[in-house]
Design a protein around this motif. Sequence first.
Motif, PDB file in Angstrom:
ATOM      1  N   THR A 132       0.892  -1.148   0.000  1.00  0.00           N
ATOM      2  CA  THR A 132       0.000   0.000   0.000  1.00  0.00           C
ATOM      3  C   THR A 132       0.926   1.191   0.000  1.00  0.00           C
ATOM      4  N   HIS A 133       0.466   2.228  -0.598  1.00  0.00           N
ATOM      5  CA  HIS A 133       1.261   3.431  -0.468  1.00  0.00           C
ATOM      6  C   HIS A 133       0.781   4.117   0.798  1.00  0.00           C
ATOM      7  N   ILE A 134       1.584   3.991   1.835  1.00  0.00           N
ATOM      8  CA  ILE A 134       1.104   4.436   3.128  1.00  0.00           C
ATOM      9  C   ILE A 134       0.999   5.948   3.192  1.00  0.00           C
ATOM     10  N   LYS A 135      -0.174   6.381   3.545  1.00  0.00           N
ATOM     11  CA  LYS A 135      -0.356   7.803   3.815  1.00  0.00           C
ATOM     12  C   LYS A 135      -0.760   7.919   5.267  1.00  0.00           C
ATOM     13  N   HIS A 136       0.157   8.300   6.065  1.00  0.00           N
ATOM     14  CA  HIS A 136      -0.140   8.387   7.484  1.00  0.00           C
ATOM     15  C   HIS A 136       0.835   9.396   8.062  1.00  0.00           C
ATOM     16  N   PRO A 137       0.380  10.197   9.012  1.00  0.00           N
ATOM     17  CA  PRO A 137       1.280  11.226   9.566  1.00  0.00           C
ATOM     18  C   PRO A 137       2.596  10.641  10.059  1.00  0.00           C
ATOM     19  N   ILE A 138       2.556   9.401  10.522  1.00  0.00           N
ATOM     20  CA  ILE A 138       3.761   8.840  11.116  1.00  0.00           C
ATOM     21  C   ILE A 138       4.886   8.696  10.112  1.00  0.00           C
ATOM     22  N   VAL A 139       4.522   8.488   8.842  1.00  0.00           N
ATOM     23  CA  VAL A 139       5.585   8.280   7.864  1.00  0.00           C
ATOM     24  C   VAL A 139       5.879   9.537   7.066  1.00  0.00           C
ATOM     25  N   GLU A 140       5.102  10.584   7.302  1.00  0.00           N
ATOM     26  CA  GLU A 140       5.286  11.773   6.474  1.00  0.00           C
ATOM     27  C   GLU A 140       6.081  12.850   7.189  1.00  0.00           C
ATOM     28  N   LYS A 141       6.932  13.468   6.434  1.00  0.00           N
ATOM     29  CA  LYS A 141       7.693  14.580   6.997  1.00  0.00           C
ATOM     30  C   LYS A 141       6.770  15.762   7.196  1.00  0.00           C
ATOM     31  N   ARG A 142       6.933  16.434   8.309  1.00  0.00           N
ATOM     32  CA  ARG A 142       6.158  17.665   8.460  1.00  0.00           C
ATOM     33  C   ARG A 142       7.111  18.833   8.658  1.00  0.00           C
ATOM     34  N   ASP A 143       6.783  19.919   8.021  1.00  0.00           N
ATOM     35  CA  ASP A 143       7.679  21.076   8.062  1.00  0.00           C
ATOM     36  C   ASP A 143       7.029  22.252   8.778  1.00  0.00           C
ATOM     37  N   ASP A 144       5.878  21.993   9.407  1.00  0.00           N
ATOM     38  CA  ASP A 144       5.155  23.137   9.929  1.00  0.00           C
ATOM     39  C   ASP A 144       5.693  23.620  11.271  1.00  0.00           C
ATOM     40  N   THR A 145       6.613  22.886  11.864  1.00  0.00           N
ATOM     41  CA  THR A 145       7.138  23.343  13.139  1.00  0.00           C
ATOM     42  C   THR A 145       8.625  23.015  13.226  1.00  0.00           C
ATOM     43  N   PRO A 146       9.398  23.933  13.802  1.00  0.00           N
ATOM     44  CA  PRO A 146      10.826  23.649  13.960  1.00  0.00           C
ATOM     45  C   PRO A 146      11.103  22.769  15.176  1.00  0.00           C
ATOM     46  N   ARG A 147      10.070  22.521  15.972  1.00  0.00           N
ATOM     47  CA  ARG A 147      10.300  21.753  17.190  1.00  0.00           C
ATOM     48  C   ARG A 147      10.550  20.284  16.878  1.00  0.00           C
ATOM     49  N   VAL A 148      11.539  19.712  17.549  1.00  0.00           N
ATOM     50  CA  VAL A 148      11.776  18.274  17.441  1.00  0.00           C
ATOM     51  C   VAL A 148      11.922  17.733  18.865  1.00  0.00           C
ATOM     52  N   ALA A 149      11.619  16.473  19.009  1.00  0.00           N
ATOM     53  CA  ALA A 149      11.719  15.854  20.333  1.00  0.00           C
ATOM     54  C   ALA A 149      12.977  14.999  20.398  1.00  0.00           C
ATOM     55  N   VAL A 150      13.646  15.061  21.537  1.00  0.00           N
ATOM     56  CA  VAL A 150      14.821  14.222  21.764  1.00  0.00           C
ATOM     57  C   VAL A 150      14.573  13.430  23.042  1.00  0.00           C
ATOM     58  N   LEU A 151      14.669  12.120  22.921  1.00  0.00           N
ATOM     59  CA  LEU A 151      14.466  11.268  24.088  1.00  0.00           C
ATOM     60  C   LEU A 151      15.815  10.663  24.474  1.00  0.00           C
ATOM     61  N   MET A 201       1.755  13.945  17.095  1.00  0.00           N
ATOM     62  CA  MET A 201       0.521  14.119  16.341  1.00  0.00           C
ATOM     63  C   MET A 201      -0.128  15.479  16.584  1.00  0.00           C
ATOM     64  N   ALA A 202       0.362  16.200  17.601  1.00  0.00           N
ATOM     65  CA  ALA A 202      -0.269  17.478  17.921  1.00  0.00           C
ATOM     66  C   ALA A 202       0.014  18.489  16.818  1.00  0.00           C
ATOM     67  N   PRO A 203      -0.932  19.401  16.606  1.00  0.00           N
ATOM     68  CA  PRO A 203      -0.693  20.446  15.616  1.00  0.00           C
ATOM     69  C   PRO A 203       0.409  21.397  16.084  1.00  0.00           C
ATOM     70  N   ALA A 204       0.984  22.106  15.131  1.00  0.00           N
ATOM     71  CA  ALA A 204       2.168  22.914  15.402  1.00  0.00           C
ATOM     72  C   ALA A 204       1.939  23.939  16.511  1.00  0.00           C
ATOM     73  N   ASP A 205       0.746  24.517  16.532  1.00  0.00           N
ATOM     74  CA  ASP A 205       0.532  25.573  17.524  1.00  0.00           C
ATOM     75  C   ASP A 205       0.215  25.016  18.907  1.00  0.00           C
ATOM     76  N   LYS A 206       0.094  23.710  18.989  1.00  0.00           N
ATOM     77  CA  LYS A 206      -0.159  23.133  20.307  1.00  0.00           C
ATOM     78  C   LYS A 206       1.032  22.312  20.783  1.00  0.00           C
TER      79      LYS A 206
END
Lengths: 319, 103
Positions: A60-79, A161-166
Amino acid sequence: MGSQLAFKSRIASTGSLEKIFNAQEMIASSHIAKARKVALDAKPYTDAIFDAVQALAAHTHIKHPIVEKRDDTPRVAVLALTSDRGMAGAFTSSIIRETETLLSNLDSQGKKPELFVYGRRGVTYYKYRNREIADTWEGDSDQPGVEIAEKISAELMKAYMAPADKGGVSELYVVFTEFVNMVVQRVRVLRMLPVELIAASDSANDEDLLSDEHGDLQKNDGKSEAPSASPLYSFEPSVDEVLDAILPKYIQSRIHECLLTSAASETASRQNAMHTATDNARNLIDDLTRQLNQSRQAAITQELSEIIGSADALNTEEE
Amino acid sequence: MAGVEKPTMAVNIVAADRPVWSGKARSVTIPASEGGMGILPNHEPVLTVIKSGTVTVVDPEGTRQSFKVDNGFIAFDSNKLTVAVDRGSVVTAEPEDSDALAS
């Protein structure tokens, strides 16, 4: 005479330290067997999830937020996965060093890293320095259960999964210690989100990953999915729902995997550290004993020479 | 059991922290997200989300075994069924099964 007493008490205290180190070493080596068992027990599930994700990726051509790059926020998480207890040599400090490097790298790329820390040692390190931490978890770092993996992945997925402003984040990096063998444990940085899904057929090493450190997924699929072409699955109730259900589980099981390998590394590195400490204590005791003997010998010699000297003096006076 | 040998499939039930059960089975019933679903050997490859409920396995001797499971999925391909769940535990293993005796 005074220094002899001091030597004796130092030898005694070093001796009791040595016993403690030795006991710690033995505890650590018994934990390793347990850690290995836990890791083995979790493996079938990890494999099952991995195969399922592979199957999904394959046709399947997966369309899911988990596999897609998002550019709407500069924030990244580091664990960062550290340990709960000390006495594990450089375990936590090398994780922290690697995390700092990663943070400053991300900073220089214009990203805003948010720090998530697991393990009491790491938490105290950052709290003491008044650094901003997004969230922390503590407990059971030497034998992490599924529950803690569930908690961590739920929190991180929520952030992802949260939107950029949240307060959403666009990427997730995990800094953990990979268990190579009993002697070698390597700190690794893994980019976990977004997931790089590579269909089994084209898993050649030509993806444009940042570096080989991020190539874990590809490395895995090489060994688990190599032989047969994957069959054509039907998905029920629908591809999207299956994706929605499986991808978060996939993340959770990957995080659990990281926790487990980190726990095994922690135990191994604790065993090594304690082994070295025991050896050092023994050397110290040897040195101290030698010094003690020396000082005793010196005292005896001095006494003798005093006696002989005074006897000589008496003799010369009598003449 | 006389007569034709019934086809079987390999079944693997794994929970997130440990393998629960594995072996051969004649049929398996799972709590699929849209209602119970029975799987027989040589089913078409399928990937299904399952909810909390009971997985029932009938092994080649006709013994019915139940497992309590929590959220997960099943994957069936090349006659191999994998049930992967968050939590799973063995509930019962009934040695007697009337269906098996009748057949």
